[in-house]
Every structure is written in structure tokens, then in C-alpha cells.
Motif scaffolding. Structure first.
Motif, PDB file in Angstrom:
ATOM      1  N   GLN A   1     -12.673 -13.481 -20.518  1.00 15.75           N
ATOM      2  CA  GLN A   1     -10.515 -13.340 -19.417  1.00 15.75           C
ATOM      3  C   GLN A   1     -10.145 -14.715 -19.473  1.00 15.75           C
ATOM      4  OE1 GLN A   1     -12.552 -11.128 -16.121  1.00 15.75           O
ATOM      5  NE2 GLN A   1     -10.975  -9.499 -16.883  1.00 15.75           N
TER       6      GLN A   1
ATOM      7  N   ASP B   1     -27.122  -2.712 -13.307  1.00 11.54           N
ATOM      8  CA  ASP B   1     -27.090  -2.377 -14.845  1.00 11.54           C
ATOM      9  C   ASP B   1     -28.078  -0.861 -14.697  1.00 11.54           C
ATOM     10  OD1 ASP B   1     -27.245  -2.097 -17.007  1.00 11.54           O
ATOM     11  OD2 ASP B   1     -28.203  -3.850 -17.809  1.00 11.54           O
TER      12      ASP B   1
ATOM     13  N   LEU C   1     -16.397  -3.552 -13.440  1.00 12.43           N
ATOM     14  CA  LEU C   1     -14.722  -4.640 -13.702  1.00 12.43           C
ATOM     15  C   LEU C   1     -14.535  -5.626 -13.173  1.00 12.43           C
ATOM     16  CD1 LEU C   1     -12.834  -0.995 -13.303  1.00 12.43           C
ATOM     17  CD2 LEU C   1     -13.542  -3.011 -15.504  1.00 12.43           C
ATOM     18  N   VAL C   2     -14.991  -6.813 -13.462  1.00 10.91           N
ATOM     19  CA  VAL C   2     -14.614  -8.105 -12.513  1.00 10.91           C
ATOM     20  C   VAL C   2     -12.714  -8.447 -12.295  1.00 10.91           C
ATOM     21  CG1 VAL C   2     -16.788  -8.626 -12.487  1.00 10.91           C
ATOM     22  CG2 VAL C   2     -15.376  -9.273 -14.209  1.00 10.91           C
ATOM     23  N   ASP C   3     -12.013  -7.413 -13.245  1.00 12.91           N
ATOM     24  CA  ASP C   3     -10.512  -8.502 -13.167  1.00 12.91           C
ATOM     25  C   ASP C   3     -10.478  -8.816 -12.513  1.00 12.91           C
ATOM     26  OD1 ASP C   3      -8.558  -9.362 -14.778  1.00 12.91           O
ATOM     27  OD2 ASP C   3      -7.503  -6.948 -15.402  1.00 12.91           O
ATOM     28  N   GLY C   4      -9.591 -10.008 -11.999  1.00 11.09           N
ATOM     29  CA  GLY C   4      -9.185 -10.852 -10.970  1.00 11.09           C
ATOM     30  C   GLY C   4     -10.405 -11.218 -10.032  1.00 11.09           C
ATOM     31  N   MET C   5     -11.357 -10.968 -10.416  1.00  6.37           N
ATOM     32  CA  MET C   5     -12.612 -11.587  -9.608  1.00  6.37           C
ATOM     33  C   MET C   5     -12.293 -13.513  -9.210  1.00  6.37           C
ATOM     34  SD  MET C   5     -13.410  -9.109  -7.531  1.00  6.37           S
ATOM     35  CE  MET C   5     -15.028  -9.411  -6.542  1.00  6.37           C
ATOM     36  N   TYR C   6     -12.708 -13.694  -9.908  1.00  7.95           N
ATOM     37  CA  TYR C   6     -12.203 -15.309  -9.811  1.00  7.95           C
ATOM     38  C   TYR C   6     -11.068 -16.158  -9.482  1.00  7.95           C
ATOM     39  CZ  TYR C   6     -10.018 -15.379 -14.707  1.00  7.95           C
ATOM     40  OH  TYR C   6      -9.682 -14.879 -15.610  1.00  7.95           O
TER      41      TYR C   6
ATOM     42  N   SER D   1      -3.976 -13.237  -9.567  1.00  8.27           N
ATOM     43  CA  SER D   1      -5.117 -13.795  -9.899  1.00  8.27           C
ATOM     44  C   SER D   1      -5.141 -14.579 -11.057  1.00  8.27           C
ATOM     45  CB  SER D   1      -5.700 -11.990 -11.025  1.00  8.27           C
ATOM     46  OG  SER D   1      -4.397 -12.084 -11.917  1.00  8.27           O
TER      47      SER D   1
ATOM     48  N   TYR E   1     -18.232 -11.625 -20.050  1.00  7.42           N
ATOM     49  CA  TYR E   1     -16.804 -10.940 -20.352  1.00  7.42           C
ATOM     50  C   TYR E   1     -15.984 -11.715 -19.096  1.00  7.42           C
ATOM     51  CZ  TYR E   1     -13.754  -7.985 -19.274  1.00  7.42           C
ATOM     52  OH  TYR E   1     -12.138  -6.548 -19.038  1.00  7.42           O
TER      53      TYR E   1
ATOM     54  N   ASP F   1      -7.190 -19.683  -8.351  1.00  8.72           N
ATOM     55  CA  ASP F   1      -8.236 -19.953  -8.448  1.00  8.72           C
ATOM     56  C   ASP F   1      -9.246 -19.308  -8.024  1.00  8.72           C
ATOM     57  OD1 ASP F   1      -7.126 -22.641 -10.614  1.00  8.72           O
ATOM     58  OD2 ASP F   1      -8.674 -21.407 -11.422  1.00  8.72           O
TER      59      ASP F   1
ATOM     60  N   ASP G   1     -28.988   0.092 -17.508  1.00  7.44           N
ATOM     61  CA  ASP G   1     -29.854   0.066 -18.815  1.00  7.44           C
ATOM     62  C   ASP G   1     -31.103  -0.862 -17.381  1.00  7.44           C
ATOM     63  OD1 ASP G   1     -28.620   1.291 -20.439  1.00  7.44           O
ATOM     64  OD2 ASP G   1     -27.038  -0.718 -21.088  1.00  7.44           O
TER      65      ASP G   1
ATOM     66  N   LYS H   1     -27.797   7.865 -15.063  1.00  5.45           N
ATOM     67  CA  LYS H   1     -27.588   7.502 -16.192  1.00  5.45           C
ATOM     68  C   LYS H   1     -26.036   7.817 -16.537  1.00  5.45           C
ATOM     69  CE  LYS H   1     -29.156   4.381 -19.593  1.00  5.45           C
ATOM     70  NZ  LYS H   1     -30.227   3.938 -20.663  1.00  5.45           N
TER      71      LYS H   1
ATOM     72  N   ARG I   1     -20.281   2.209 -16.600  1.00  3.70           N
ATOM     73  CA  ARG I   1     -21.355   1.115 -17.621  1.00  3.70           C
ATOM     74  C   ARG I   1     -21.996  -0.355 -17.030  1.00  3.70           C
ATOM     75  NH1 ARG I   1     -18.183   1.668 -22.996  1.00  3.70           N
ATOM     76  NH2 ARG I   1     -16.945  -0.154 -21.630  1.00  3.70           N
ATOM     77  N   LYS I   2     -19.907  -0.978 -16.557  1.00  2.00           N
ATOM     78  CA  LYS I   2     -20.219  -2.454 -16.006  1.00  2.00           C
ATOM     79  C   LYS I   2     -18.895  -2.629 -14.877  1.00  2.00           C
ATOM     80  CE  LYS I   2     -17.736  -5.489 -18.475  1.00  2.00           C
ATOM     81  NZ  LYS I   2     -17.052  -5.602 -17.268  1.00  2.00           N
TER      82      LYS I   2
ATOM     83  N   ASP J   1     -11.929   3.887  -2.444  1.00  2.00           N
ATOM     84  CA  ASP J   1     -10.248   3.761  -2.634  1.00  2.00           C
ATOM     85  C   ASP J   1      -9.968   3.939  -1.253  1.00  2.00           C
ATOM     86  OD1 ASP J   1      -7.920   4.706  -2.429  1.00  2.00           O
ATOM     87  OD2 ASP J   1      -8.369   7.007  -3.100  1.00  2.00           O
ATOM     88  N   HIS J   2      -9.424   2.496  -0.773  1.00  2.00           N
ATOM     89  CA  HIS J   2      -9.168   2.075   0.729  1.00  2.00           C
ATOM     90  C   HIS J   2      -8.475   3.092   1.267  1.00  2.00           C
ATOM     91  CE1 HIS J   2     -12.880  -0.481   1.278  1.00  2.00           C
ATOM     92  NE2 HIS J   2     -12.431  -0.238   0.149  1.00  2.00           N
TER      93      HIS J   2
ATOM     94  N   LYS K   1      -6.452 -15.868 -20.352  1.00  2.00           N
ATOM     95  CA  LYS K   1      -5.287 -15.801 -19.242  1.00  2.00           C
ATOM     96  C   LYS K   1      -4.688 -16.724 -19.510  1.00  2.00           C
ATOM     97  CE  LYS K   1      -5.151 -12.430 -16.228  1.00  2.00           C
ATOM     98  NZ  LYS K   1      -6.830 -11.484 -15.292  1.00  2.00           N
TER      99      LYS K   1
END
Lengths: 568, 401
Positions: free
Chosen positions: A354, B356, B396-401, A4, A350, A7, B358, B388, B393-394, B212-213, A358
Motif C-alpha cells: 500500500q 488468523d 483490511l488495513v487501508d488508511g490505518m497508517y 489517509s 500488504y 502519516d 489459519d 472458518k 480472510r484478512k 457499523d457505527h 500511495k
């Protein structure tokens, strides 16, 4: 984490068949753990009809150690067929090590196995053969002097050693770890929050907070309800500091006041009657605004002799520890973990948050690496090896890195006159409970442990590998060796201990010295689990003795140390 | 004494009760293999074993009764063959079947002195718990996750039962549960949000956080078919904004795809087979539904109500001509997406809509399509309000970039 930090994510690849086969366990200890496992060589020393050693090995062969060796001179008996699922009627009379070795091999073709049918005593004439292994398992019964020899050699050469005894409904095992055994990846509880540095934000974080919370009062409801709580707290901390001579809320009372300030900022005249991000912010006040204090585990590492007195030969772990210590001395915080909890936020905000975390984590790790170069330079280390990976891992886990002081396996021995004697035996409890308490506590497994030790001694005082087969004479004879003197040194009621010991011994001898398959299977599972922790250097190993009571289904883990049972 | 020496000595006269017992073991997976071995070696007289699964490569690192050559074979039958050899005195009976099959009725359960649960899912655990309570047979329930495990003894009238405590519902689901064999409202909600919505309006993602793969490799053929299905849906997306867009989507996801699933008979042996929905028939029923139904968010909508929230009514074109407001979520979202695409400058990344909860348009689309899918699979439908609450809620984007 490494991925992660890149880039761009690498394109997903079809998992290899090995990855598929080990898929479930890779989730537990990752590829680094698996690599360690696949280069582990395990030695099992056993004799007599018991299954606990083989059950342990089964649980290590399945996840894929490199190789195993079984040392066992015995042949398969009919009793074996009742406890060991690898042997059947047809294998009676054959060499047990050979049969088990073949069957274990079938469990996992990736693992090599071999067996030696020479008695361990003759193999030990050249003890250096032990050096070929990364971990040694000894399953009772074993002749005490032989065990002592193995224990001394393993200790001297820093080989992890497990001694396991499964007897009827009971079992116990003791782990002898090397003198210094560090674990970086302890896998702390998920609920332990990562440090966010809210009370002392670095400039980039402060700037982000300022930017995102700018015009907070004028925002529309949607934007106002989506400001990430971390940034909200930073914003209100700034307001607080203006009114409090630049100080952040420190006492409980101040924090409660600060929480009121945060809560007052929430809008309640919207459809939901409140704002989730403000609720998150308020909930985090008490736990996220504590001044950075060192965890006891990292403090212990900083104070360790190995960290204070580095030499050119010090293991890499201690160089990194010293570099982190320098970092902490300068900044009064540990390197940043770098992860951000989930929270109510717009995705774009968000992600920015992050990235800021990081980036700072990367910057901290780079500084630690630089510190390490300086330390190495000062010591005149010529090696150019720089272990960036170890530095990254250590920095990320800094608050939770642990190290363990192993000790030589204590061996219970019978005295000259057959008297019960536990030379160099000792038991250390959780600091809160004294030894006496542990014995008087009806829930304690201490009496069981002492009795099992007495049993070991008794077996050794008789002919080797010949358990008392008569259920009637067993207890009486054994009780002549009862741990009376153990009870006197641990300040407990000798009669009470004798009474408990008597009933335990009765059950032990009734089993004829043999193990029950299900108890051995369960114990083998626990031993294998601990062995995997030691091999992968992940998770917190049992330090150092585990006792299991199958009648009450209770497990007790405690640290056995030197000299507790020695006579005054 | 021989083979039985140690257990006989340890248990004394009680050992006879073990030899004479007739026990049931449900599940031949990680716990099941180990438990079966222990039961056989301890000498339980008669052991019945039920498991629905077949063996997969990813089982071999812990389900030690299975070898490479057993892959794709039924777990129950292979386990019986292998473990039977451990003790010739034990009688083993194996069933390659779902424990929920009606043939395993209360009478059958009553034939056992003890039942062991070694299952991997909540639903089957609940079922066996219920059966054991009804049959008054003690149950030993067990489970593991990662390095944790638990065992619970359940005896009617003496202990609490499995369902006496609410169980935390899992947050991720196997792909096949979501895409092929949903059994709970949440499965349909996740399908609507993480599959349908993203395929039509968002960036299609194989890696929604709810997926879950871990079981993918065990169902590779079905996974491949599902991939093709998703691509077909993506092709329909090209005709967004066209008058028959809603019909095309509807007939694809609630018609064609359901018929394909239905044709896989093995899947429905122990489950209710899904019933496809007929666009024309339901849109006729929907003629009387007012579009203000979306305001009714506390009670579950009926089939035609869900239809109206999801799709155009049958008289859509005529009403459009009369200048009436068209209020279905599919069309509202289509319009928004087309609008965004029109505004995007050339060369920009093609804009997408993101879910979303909302955002009422996205919420109503997900609620209505989840409910329609629930109806197809005979699952309870939920109100917009409840859906709803169930939605995460949202992303999760951790590690997506």
C-alpha cells in the motif's frame, strides 16, 4: 484520501450535531459535496395546482441547501389539497407560495426560504434577478415565451436549469447544463479495478516484488501462500520477459500461457490443496495485464478545445487537465490512483505494498502540479493560486473524470396557426439505436415524450394555465396538433405514432391536466437527485432528459439535442 | 370533486377500490415516511403503520415527517400524527411495536388488502414475507442503499417470494447487534473475533471492519455501557496466566454481562432474553469430554464440548499436577501471549496476538466462544469448519497508517 495520506491519523472527534443530522448523506457526497449544497440557492418557478416543484424542493431542503425562493402567484385551491401535502383545508384561498414556503422551512431550520407572488413575467422585466441563484427549477405549466426567456438567460449565464412536467401517470424533465460542465468525482462502479501498472512497474514496486518473492521456491508453505498476488504477478512477468525478449504477454493466447505459468507455481500438496494467493494471481491475469490505454472520457477531455486552447482565464479544471495531459504524453500512463485491492497477504507485506502505491500516487500528483506551474508560467498567469486539492482529486480520478456539454433548454412552441411545431427540437439516442428504431420499439418511451411535448404545445396554444378540462373533447382537439410531422422526420409509421399518442393523450387529458401526488413525489425525488449531482458536481448527471411512465413503471434517459424535428 | 379530483379522473371507477382498501405499512423510516405521505394523499381508506424505532437526529435529513422536537419519540406514533393531517378522509392506525410480535398473527395480516414493507433489515423482511404468504395477502417489498433502490411485488402463487433468492448477508453490523442483541450465528462469530479476541489477546479496537457505527448515536446510552463492559474485561486481562483466569473471563462474558443485558427488559420484549451460563455446572458436564474434540471440526460441538475447547476443565489443576496436556484454546493463547511478552525487550511495544483463521489456536478460541454465545442467545451453533468459512480472510488495513 487526504486523511489517509497523512502519516498519523488525527484523533477521532465526537461528531457535531450537524454531522450527525447529515450523517447518511455525508457518506454519499462527503464534506465537499455538503459544503457545495449548503451554498446552493435554488429558485422554483411554478403556477397552477401541481406538486412536483414543491416535492423537488422538499428533497433539497431536507439535505440542507442554503436557501430557496418560490415564485408562484396562485392561491391554494381544493384540488391542491389532494396533491400537495403542505396545504390543507384551512389554507384554501391563501397564497400558495407563502404556505409552502413556511412549511418547507419547518423541514429544516438550517435553510432560508422566501417567496414571491409577482408573476414570473413581470419579474423577468429585470432578468438579472436570476443571477442570484445557482440552480433554477421550472415546473409546468408555463407560458412558452416565458420559458424561452428563462432558457436563454440561464444558458447565457451558465445557470443550470430544470424544466419539469408531471401529468397524470406520466412525467418528464429536461436538464439544461452549462456549455461546459466538468465532473471530477464521478464515483465509478466499485468493480472497476484501479490500474496497478503491472506491465510497467516503477523501480520501487519492482524492488519490492524482487525482495518479497526472493527464494520463492524455498519458502515454507505459510510464507509461500501469503505472497501478495500483485507481487507474484510481477515475479512471473520477470520470468516471462526473460524467455520472451523482454516483452510482456500481450495477446490473449500469450496471456493464457502466462496464466498457466503462474498456476504451475502454486503448491497443491498442502492441506488446502491449493493456494489462494495464486488463485487470485491467476484470476487477475486477463484483466490486470492490459497495456495502459486512455479511457474514452479522459481522451475526450484531452481533445476538448478548452484543454487545447488554454487562456489565462480558463477555469482551473482545464489547467489541471492540460497538466495531466502533459504527464500522459511523457509517461504514457495516467497518474496512479494509488489504492490496492484487498488480497491474501501477511499484514506487514500488504501495508508495504500500500505504501509503495500511495507514495507513487503522491509523486505523480506532484509532477502534475509542477506541469501546471510550467503551463501557467508559459501563459504568463500572474495568479499564484495553486489548487493542490483539485490536482490530487483529478489525478486520483483521472481515468473517470468526465465533462458534459450542456445545451440550451429547447422549448416546444405552437405555430402561428396552432399547428404543432417543435422549433429547435431534437432527440439524440444511444449511438446504437436510430430514432426510427426507438419509435418502433414498443418498449420505447419516445412516443410518450413526443406526446407530452405536444401537450405542452397545446396548452400554450390555448389560454395560459388552462388545461382542457373535458376528458371527451381533449384528445380530439389535441390530436389536431398531433406530432405527425415529428414522425415524418424521425422516419416512423405516422399512423402508429398517432395511435400511441392518442391513447397517451387520452390519459393525460383524463387527468384534467393535474398531477397525481405519487407520480409528482417520485418525479420530485428524481429531479432533486439530479439537482444534487449538479450542485455537488459529483456522480454522473442525467444528460439531459428523463421520461417516466407510471403505468409501465419505466424510466427512459436520453439526450435531446438541437434541430432534430426541424423541417427539411 | 375537490381534493379527490385528479386521482378520480385518472383512475375512474378504480378509485373506489383505493378508498375502500385497508393497507399495512411496516416501517416508518426513509421509505416509510415518503410512502405514508403518498398513500395518505392518494386516499387509501385505512392505513396501519408499525414501527419499533424511536426518532433520532440522524433521521431528520430524510424522514421528513419528524422534527427536532420529536427526537426519542416513537416513529409510528409521530408519523401518524403528522401525516394524518394531510387528508382527513384517511383513517390511520399506528403501533409502536415489533412486527414480529405474536399479536400480529396471520388473522391480523389477513385483514389487509395489501402490505408494504419499508424495512431496514433482512430478518423482519423475511418475517413479513412469510406472514404474507401464509395469509395470502400481496406484499410490496422495497429497499434502498445509497443511490440504489428496488421494489418487488410478491403475490403467493403468482410471483417469486422474497426468500426465493438467496440474499447476500451483510458484512458489517451495528455495534449493538454484535454486543447486545445478536440474532444470527455470524453476529456471535464477529463478537468472538472482533471484540472478545482483541480485548483479551490483541489491541482492542473500536474500529474493527465489521462494526457499523452508523447507529451509535441512536443508542448512546447502551454504547457507553458497552464501553465500560469492555474496560472491565481489559482489567481481567491483567490476570492472564493465573489459575482462575479462564473462570474470571467466562463468568464475566457469559455471566455478569448477560445478566446486565437481561435486566434491560425493553430489549427482550420481542426477542428471546439471553440465558447466562454457569461455569461450575458446565465444567462438571465437561468432565467426560475428551480434549480431542477439536479434531471433530465438521459437526457443531455440544455445550460441554464448546466449553472444553474454550476453557479449562473443572479438574484442570489436578490434571496439571498429573502432567496431562492442557488443551483449551484460552490457555494455549494465554501461554503464547505471555511467552511473546517475556521475549520482548524493555521499551518495545507490548506484543499482541492477531487473529488468523489459519491459526488453529485463534480459530478454536473464536469458534468455541462464538458458539457459547450462540447458546446464551438461543442461536444455532456452527461447526469449526463452517465458522472458518464465515470468517473474513484478512483485516483490511487501508488508511490505518
Amino acid at each position: 484520501m487526504d486523511d489517509s495520506l497523512e502519516d498519523s491519523p488525527s484523533p477521532p472527534q465526537e461528531p457535531s450535531s450537524k454531522e450527525k443530522k447529515y450523517d447518511r448523506q455525508l457518506r454519499m457526497w462527503g464534506s465537499t459535496g455538503q459544503v457545495a449544497l449548503e451554498s446552493a440557492r435554488v429558485l422554483l418557478i411554478q403556477a397552477g395546482p401541481n406538486a412536483v416543484g414543491i416535492e423537488t424542493l422538499k428533497n433539497l431542503v431536507l439535505p440542507g441547501i442554503e436557501r430557496y425562493t418560490i415564485v408562484d402567484p396562485s392561491v391554494v385551491t381544493e384540488e391542491d389539497t389532494g396533491v400537495n401535502f403542505f396545504v390543507d383545508g384551512e389554507s384554501i384561498g391563501q397564497l400558495k407560495a407563502k404556505v409552502c414556503c413556511q412549511m418547507l422551512q419547518e423541514l429544516n431550520p438550517d435553510v432560508d426560504g422566501e417567496y414571491l407572488t409577482e408573476p414570473i413575467e413581470s419579474l423577468l422585466r429585470n432578468p438579472s434577478f436570476l443571477l442570484g441563484y445557482s440552480l433554477i427549477l421550472v415546473a409546468a405549466p408555463i407560458f412558452s415565451p416565458t420559458l424561452k426567456t428563462i432558457a436563454a438567460y440561464a444558458w447565457e449565464h451558465e445557470l443550470p436549469l430544470f424544466y419539469i412536467h408531471s401529468l397524470g401517470f406520466y412525467s418528464y424533465f429536461t436538464v439544461s447544463l452549462p456549455p461546459c460542465f466538468p465532473v471530477i468525482e464521478t464515483h465509478p462502479d466499485q468493480s472497476v479495478a484501479a490500474e496497478l501498472r503491472l506491465t510497467n512497474p516503477w523501480p520501487e514496486l519492482a524492488a519490492l516484488a524482487k525482495e518479497v518473492t526472493a527464494g520463492l521456491e524455498e519458502m515454507n508453505d505459510h510464507d509461500h501462500g501469503h505472497v501478495p498476488y500483485v507481487l507474484l504477478l510481477l515475479h512471473y512477468l520477470e520470468l516471462w520477459k526473460q524467455d520472451n525478449e523482454g516483452r510482456v504477454p500481450a495477446t490473449y493466447r500469450e496471456k493464457l500461457e502466462f496464466r498457466k505459468l503462474v498456476e504451475a507455481g502454486a503448491r497443491t500438496e498442502n492441506a488446502e490443496g491449493g493456494e489462494e494467493n495464486y488463485e487470485e494471481a491467476a484470476a487477475a491475469v486477463l484483466k490486470s495485464l492490459n497495456p495502459a490505454t486512455l479511457t474514452w472520457s479522459i481522451r475526450e477531455i484531452f481533445q476538448a478545445t478548452e484543454c487545447v486552447e488554454l487562456t489565462t482565464d480558463s477555469p482551473i479544471f482545464w489547467f489541471v487537465a492540460a497538466a495531466v495531459k502533459d504527464f500522459e504524453r511523457k509517461h504514457h500512463v495516467l497518474p496512479l490512483h494509488g489504492s490496492v485491492p484487498d488480497m491474501k497477504a501477511k499484514t506487514a507485506d500488504y501495508i508495504r505494498l500500500q505504501k509503495v502505491y500511495k507514495a507513487k500516487a503522491r509523486q505523480d500528483a506532484a509532477e502534475v502540479l509542477a506541469n501546471m506551474r510550467v503551463i501557467k508560467g508559459e501563459l504568463g498567469c500572474t495568479s499564484e493560486e495553486i489548487y493542490e486539492r483539485v490536482v490530487d482529486d483529478f489525478c486520483r480520478e483521472a481515468a473517470f473524470v468526465r465533462f458534459f456539454r450542456g445545451q440550451r433548454l429547447p422549448v416546444a412552441c405552437g405555430g402561428e396557426d396552432g399547428e404543432f411545431e417543435l422549433a429547435g427540437e431534437a432527440v439524440e439516442h444511444e449511438p446504437t439505436s436510430g430514432e426510427g428504431q426507438a419509435l418502433e420499439d414498443p418498449e420505447s418511451l419516445m412516443p410518450l415524450y413526443i406526446t407530452l411535448l405536444a401537450y405542452d404545445v397545446f396548452i400554450n396554444s390555448r389560454s395560459r394555465n388552462a388545461p382542457p378540462h373535458s376528458p371527451d373533447s381533449g384528445p380530439t382537439t389535441l390530436l389536431n396538433h398531433a406530432p405527425g410531422h415529428a414522425s415524418s422526420t424521425v422516419h416512423t409509421d405516422e399512423q402508429e405514432l398517432s395511435r400511441i399518442a392518442h391513447s397517451i393523450l387520452f390519459r393525460c387529458t383524463r387527468s384534467g391536466g393535474g398531477d397525481l401526488h405519487n407520480i409528482s413525489a417520485l418525479t420530485g425525488g428524481m429531479v432533486a437527485q439530479e439537482a444534487i449531482k449538479v450542485i455537488t458536481r459529483q456522480y454522473v448527471p442525467a444528460d439531459n432528459t428523463v421520461v417516466f411512465d407510471g403505468i409501465r413503471s419505466k424510466v427512459w434517459v436520453f439526450r435531446r439535442t438541437a434541430d432534430m424535428f426541424s423541417r427539411p | 370533486m375537490g381534493r379527490e379530483a385528479y386521482p378520480k379522473q385518472s383512475l375512474g371507477s378504480l378509485y373506489r377500490r383505493i378508498k375502500e382498501s385497508r393497507v399495512l405499512l411496516v416501517g416508518a423510516g426513509g421509505i416509510g415516511c415518503e410512502l405514508l405521505k403518498n398513500l395518505v394523499l392518494t386516499g387509501f381508506g385505512e392505513i396501519h403503520l408499525v414501527d419499533l424505532d424511536t426518532i433520532d437526529l440522524s433521521n431528520l435529513n430524510r424522514q421528513f415527517l419528524f422534527r427536532h422536537e420529536h427526537i426519542k419519540k416513537p416513529k409510528a406514533l409521530v408519523a401518524k400524527g403528522v401525516a394524518g393531517k394531510f387528508n382527513p378522509n384517511v383513517k390511520l392506525e399506528a403501533y409502536h411495536a415489533n412486527i414480529k410480535d405474536p399479536m400480529f398473527n396471520i388473522d391480523w395480516f389477513q385483514g389487509f388488502s395489501l402490505v408494504f414493507n419499508a424495512l431496514d433489515n433482512l430478518e423482519a423482511r423475511r418475517h413479513v414475507n412469510k406472514m404474507c404468504l401464509a395469509a395470502d395477502v400481496p406484499l410490496i417489498e422495497s429497499g434502498t442503499t445509497g443511490f440504489n433502490g428496488q421494489v418487488q411485488v410478491i403475490k403467493k402463487g403468482r410471483t417469486e417470494c422474497y426468500d426465493c433468492n438467496p440474499k447476500e448477508t451483510p458484512k458489517t453490523f451495528p455495534v449493538c447487534t454484535i454486543r447486545s442483541t445478536p440474532s444470527q450465528p455470524i453476529h456471535c462469530i464477529v463478537w468472538a473475533k472482533s471484540y472478545l479476541f482483541t480485548e483479551i489477546f490483541g489491541t482492542s479496537e473500536d474500529d474493527a471492519p465489521e462494526f457499523d457505527h452508523s447507529e451509535d448515536s441512536e443508542n448512546s446510552e447502551e454504547i457507553e455501557k458497552l464501553r465500560q463492559e469492555a474496560q472491565a474485561l481489559k482489567r481481567i486481562r491483567q490476570s492472564i496466566g493465573s489459575p482462575d483466569f479462564a473462570r474470571k473471563i467466562f463468568e464475566k462474558i457469559f455471566g455478569e454481562d448477560i445478566l446486565r443485558l437481561r435486566s434491560m427488559e425493553d430489549m427482550w420484549k420481542s426477542r428471546r432474553a439471553p440465558e447466562p451460563l454457569d461455569f461450575d455446572k458446565i465444567s462438571q458436564q465437561a468432565l467426560v469430554i475428551d480434549t480431542s474434540v477439536t479434531q471433530k471440526d465438521q459437526t457443531a460441538w455440544s455445550l460441554p464440548e464448546n466449553f472444553v475447547v474454550f476453557s479449562d476443565r473443572y479438574d484442570f489443576l489436578e490434571r496439571l499436577r498429573l502432567g496431562e496436556l492442557i488443551n483449551c484454546s484460552l490457555r494455549r493463547l494465554s501461554a503464547r501471549l505471555q511467552d511473546a511478552q517475556a521475549k520482548a525487550a524493555n521499551g518495545d511495544v507490548s506484543p499482541v496476538l492477531t487473529f488468523d483463521k489459519d491459526d488453529d489456536d485463534t480459530l478454536e478460541f473464536v469458534a468455541a466462544s462464538a458458539n457459547l454465545r450462540s447458546i446464551v442467545f438461543g442461536i444455532e451453533t456452527k461447526s469449526k469448519f463452517d465458522i472458518k468459512r464465515e470468517l473474513p480472510r484478512k483485516e483490511l488495513v487501508d488508511g490505518m497508517y
